[in-house]
Every structure is written in C-alpha cells, then in structure tokens.
Write an enzyme that holds these catalytic residues in place. Sequence first.
Site, mmCIF file in Angstrom:
data_model
loop_
_atom_site.group_PDB
_atom_site.id
_atom_site.type_symbol
_atom_site.label_atom_id
_atom_site.label_comp_id
_atom_site.label_asym_id
_atom_site.label_seq_id
_atom_site.Cartn_x
_atom_site.Cartn_y
_atom_site.Cartn_z
ATOM 1 N N PHE A 153 0.768 -1.186 -0.027
ATOM 2 C CA PHE A 153 0.090 0.165 0.049
ATOM 3 C C PHE A 153 0.831 1.324 0.104
ATOM 4 O O PHE A 153 1.906 1.351 0.653
ATOM 5 C CB PHE A 153 -0.953 -0.011 1.180
ATOM 6 N N ASP A 154 0.512 2.242 -0.912
ATOM 7 C CA ASP A 154 0.959 3.704 -0.632
ATOM 8 C C ASP A 154 0.383 4.097 0.812
ATOM 9 O O ASP A 154 -0.439 3.570 1.146
ATOM 10 C CB ASP A 154 0.509 4.458 -1.840
#
Length: 298
Positions: free
Chosen positions: A161-162
């Site tokens: 995930f960013d």
Amino acid sequence: MAATLDDKLVVAISSRALFNLEEENRIFESGDAAAYMALQLQRLELPAAPGIAFSLIKKLLAFNDTSDQRVQVVILSRNDPVSGMRIFHSGAANQIKLERGVFTQGRPPFRYLRPLRAHLFLSANAEDVREALNAGFPAARVLTESAQAGNNYPDEVRIAFDGDAVLFSDEAERIFQDEGLDAFQQHEIAKAAQPLPEGPFKPLLAALHRLQRAGTPAMKIRTALVTARSAPAHERALRTLMAWNIQVDEAMFLGGLPKGEFLREFEPDFFFDDQTRHVDHAARHVPSGHVAGGIVNL
C-alpha cells in the site's frame, strides 16, 4: 439459517480484473454488443486465462475451509448474465470457488457494494472505481497491462500500500502539493504525535489484520507500506499505524525514489497507489491498481 456476509472479508471484483478478457473487451468497447455477447456465448466452455488480480483472489480464498468461510469473492460486472456463465465456468476451471455474482449488462454496478458490505472493489473501469471511492468503499482500477504476480511465495498473500491518500487521508499530501516539500516536512514534524485521519483503504487493512489474526495453516498475509515519505516524515505514518493497533510487516520510506524496483523485490500479489506515475511504473513489475482519490486526482 439465512446466508450472511457478516464477519467476512468481502472482495467485489469485475470480470476483467479477475480474468484476461482483453480481446473480448475490445469488441465490447467498439459498441457492438451483439457481437460481444455472441463471442462470449461461443466461448462459454472455453475458460478465460487468469487476469491481473487472479493471484490475489486465489490466495485470499485459501483462507476458507470446510468449517469457516472467512473470505467471500463476488463478481460485480458490467457483463450480461449469459456472459456471466463463462465467468463462473472460468472460476471452476481455474480452481477458484465463485458462488455469487451481479451482472448489470453495461450499467454501473458499484451501487451493489453497499448490500455486499464490500471491503474492496477491483475493476478495470475507471468510472466505476471513482464512484465506489466516492461512496466510501476501498476501490482501485486494475491496470490490465500490469505484470502478473510472481510465484515465489505460494503460502503468503502479499499486499503493498501507498500511504497518503490510500491508507491515510490526503491531509499531508495537500500541504505538499500546495506549499512544497519543506512545508510538508515541517507540518509532519509538528504533528508527529497526532495520528493521520483514515484514508480509503484503512478498512481493508484492518480487515486483513483481523483475517491474519484468525490464521490458517494454508495461508498467511504479509503487508508493506511503500511510500514516497522519508525521515523525519516517516514517524507520523508509523505512529498512525500504532494508534490504529495495526502492524505492517515491511515499510519502505523511499523519499521520492521510483517504487517499481522495490516492489519487484517485495513481489506483492497487488499494489495500491493514488498517483498515476507511481502506479504506472509499478505496473511494469507487479500487479497494480490506481486509487483515484485525494488531491492529485481532482
């Protein structure tokens, strides 16, 4: 007893995100609906090949056993119902158990996310993804040109995930976009002890955390935070996860470096990012999805 989706991780996914239907889609997008339906009917018994999100879905379904169905995958598609038969056939041929599907024959399907209580919506349709995000559901546009997932970790669901505008809100990203890097760093230092507001994918991360704690000998979950942040702005991100009582297994604070090569080494089954330049670069190496929310997508 009535069927229920309570206490389950629910993933809604379009046909094109799960299977490789790009040839069929070219006919669909040409506007010749009759030709498209005829081709799907002609290929009814021909299983579609795995698509970009296939590895993610197959591994998540491995959390299910005869005593507990912890994960539910629902096909949510603009396909017509007859074409939907091919999708179920393709699932059986590829040894994934698909039981539920909603087929809307060209109409936007995102409105069915609410009764499904979906924790994630994956689609190749940008409009449907944006509407799902606007309705409050974690959603990403699957880049069908992405590299396929690797096979070095058959017993782990690996998800990257960013941070800003994905796991966290875009509060800090707005400072960066409006005032630049120095202002962003100072803002994050001043608020290091104050947790960031939730982003659109926090509910998915929390659901994955619960699924991991439930455990199964067949499959584990490994998560990574892959962000353009660098020290000292890393601290607020980590303190936010601590405040949520959620751990990630790996964290990469890359200070603006391209993410693709790092993701190639992590080998996720899927990566989520809100910035097209990051997700386009990542897609050269790993299955990737664009989260069309936050200030950079206005």
